[in-house]
Design an enzyme around this catalytic site. Sequence first.
Site, PDB file in Angstrom:
ATOM      1  N   SER A  14       1.049  -1.033   0.156  1.00 32.44           N
ATOM      2  CA  SER A  14      -0.098   0.406  -0.119  1.00 32.44           C
ATOM      3  C   SER A  14       1.129   1.397  -0.112  1.00 32.44           C
ATOM      4  CB  SER A  14      -0.808  -0.177   1.345  1.00 32.44           C
ATOM      5  OG  SER A  14      -0.252   0.141   2.314  1.00 32.44           O
ATOM      6  N   GLY A  15       0.363   2.032  -0.365  1.00 38.42           N
ATOM      7  CA  GLY A  15       1.121   3.809  -0.612  1.00 38.42           C
ATOM      8  C   GLY A  15       0.126   4.487   0.803  1.00 38.42           C
ATOM      9  N   ARG A  16       0.712   5.605   0.367  1.00 38.73           N
ATOM     10  CA  ARG A  16      -0.045   6.926   1.589  1.00 38.73           C
ATOM     11  C   ARG A  16       0.483   8.092   1.729  1.00 38.73           C
ATOM     12  NH1 ARG A  16       0.916   5.209   7.824  1.00 38.73           N
ATOM     13  NH2 ARG A  16       3.051   4.870   6.644  1.00 38.73           N
ATOM     14  N   HIS A 217      15.344   5.630   0.900  1.00 40.40           N
ATOM     15  CA  HIS A 217      14.910   3.824   1.191  1.00 40.40           C
ATOM     16  C   HIS A 217      14.311   4.028   2.969  1.00 40.40           C
ATOM     17  CE1 HIS A 217      16.608  -0.272   2.066  1.00 40.40           C
ATOM     18  NE2 HIS A 217      15.546  -0.261   2.516  1.00 40.40           N
ATOM     19  N   ASP A 218      12.770   3.300   2.333  1.00 43.08           N
ATOM     20  CA  ASP A 218      12.152   3.769   3.720  1.00 43.08           C
ATOM     21  C   ASP A 218      12.425   2.875   4.920  1.00 43.08           C
ATOM     22  OD1 ASP A 218      12.002   0.159   2.980  1.00 43.08           O
ATOM     23  OD2 ASP A 218      10.161   0.514   2.197  1.00 43.08           O
ATOM     24  N   THR A 219      13.454   1.813   4.942  1.00 41.40           N
ATOM     25  CA  THR A 219      14.218   1.544   6.352  1.00 41.40           C
ATOM     26  C   THR A 219      15.047   2.749   6.807  1.00 41.40           C
ATOM     27  OG1 THR A 219      13.774  -0.514   5.249  1.00 41.40           O
ATOM     28  CG2 THR A 219      15.016  -0.398   7.470  1.00 41.40           C
ATOM     29  N   THR A 240       6.234  -5.437   5.785  1.00 43.51           N
ATOM     30  CA  THR A 240       6.476  -6.349   4.979  1.00 43.51           C
ATOM     31  C   THR A 240       7.802  -7.603   4.528  1.00 43.51           C
ATOM     32  OG1 THR A 240       4.948  -5.804   2.808  1.00 43.51           O
ATOM     33  CG2 THR A 240       7.203  -7.358   2.016  1.00 43.51           C
ATOM     34  N   GLY A 384       4.695  -1.082  11.195  1.00 45.81           N
ATOM     35  CA  GLY A 384       3.791  -1.913  10.685  1.00 45.81           C
ATOM     36  C   GLY A 384       3.570  -2.798  12.196  1.00 45.81           C
TER      37      GLY A 384
END
Length: 464
Positions: A14-16, A217-219, A240, A384
């Site tokens: 998903s994206g937000r 990079h999200d991390t 994920t 999450g």
Amino acid sequence: MSRRYAAVDLGASSGRVLVGTIGKTTLEVEEVHRFANEPVRLPSGLHWDMLGLYRNIRQGLAEAGPVVSAGIDSWAVDYGLIDEDGALLGLPFHYRDERTAALPEWSDPAGLWRTTGIADQPFNTLHQMRAEGKRRLEGAAHLLMIPDLLAYWLTGEIGAEHTNASTTQLYGVRGAWSPAVASEAGIDPSILPQVRRPGDRIGDTDLGMPLIAVASHDTASAVAALPAENDRFAYISCGTWSLVGLELERPVLSEAARVAGFTNEAGVDDTVRFLRNVMGLWLLQECQRFWGEYSLGHLLAEAVDVKPLAALIDSQDPAWLPRGDEQGGMPARIAARAVGRTPKTRGEIVRCILESLALGHRNAIAEASALAGREVEAVHLVGGGAQNTLLCQLTADATGLPVLAGPVEATALGNFLVQARADGVVKNLEHLRSLVRETQQIIRYNPHPSAAWDAAAACIEVRS
């Protein structure tokens, strides 16, 4: 006075678009637009729906209202190829596409490791590029990682952000592209763009806001927002994937680290994220997809009463990487590979997944600590997975360390805070983290150590 910033946060499912309001002692987050991120299966393979993502990003940024700036973060390794006219050469492939499976091994894996510091994974950008068709490679003028491709569409500016570039296995540990690695792979080094650093201004969008290069990079964004008070911590960015590791001042390039499957990725302010990929909640997500409408709370309630450590899987088995589309889905795949009593009910399968992930977390933290010579006193679990109360407690029990869960929105917070630092509202990484500690909910899970975890670790090979 508070300032407002927009974050585009793209996950694998998903994206937000979120808005962060930041002041000297305040940090508030509001989600303004959420959308699905579903891959598209075409005759050529598994792809990302980039046009759908771009449409939703524009909609979300328009709904965000007046903001100082915006920033984009996403998963790593995937990319788009742009020709000389700026046209996209086909939809970007999904990292779970299997086209790299038949590639020959790299001629000198140890030398590649010493150059890039990146664990050799089949889905890395390097190997995806090796699998590209000759026509696409010959027509490519620029390689753009997913956030950089979206930034190009929004601003017309071409570049590559440092933290995401570092995951490609085409980027050297000294912080620059490696033309030698690219050439050996048959990639023209001229397609590798100029590198941006977190906080650099990319350009102006037509939506009335400048776009800032964050830790894309999200991390890297999530780790920047850890509420850490010192350097004696491990982190788990849990979604994920579970990205499990340490924040260091320099890379660990020993042969032992390579063999153990660790990687050295770039973080904010030239830090190094020394980590290992653990399969993560992908396993549970695929089971939920197969089972249909069962909430996380419902599934955890079923798992709580299951006998502990009755069934385990190797959470690093490559068999988990593809989607669970075969008959019986991911639950059948797990049941077939479990060690111990075969899990049959939903509760047993969920318990098996979460305990196996906790063991994967335990092993990664212990090995990272030993390889880096860094003592670990606590584990920060963000993303999450911080909402998965059973996984948090199991991780504390397995590691024998307190788990500090939260913030859930660590990635978005890191995105906002890099923008705020570029805007002068936040001073440095220490100030950034102190603001997170003072404003966000953090839940502590104290460990309940048991010899059963040692026995479980001994009976199954948890490898990377």
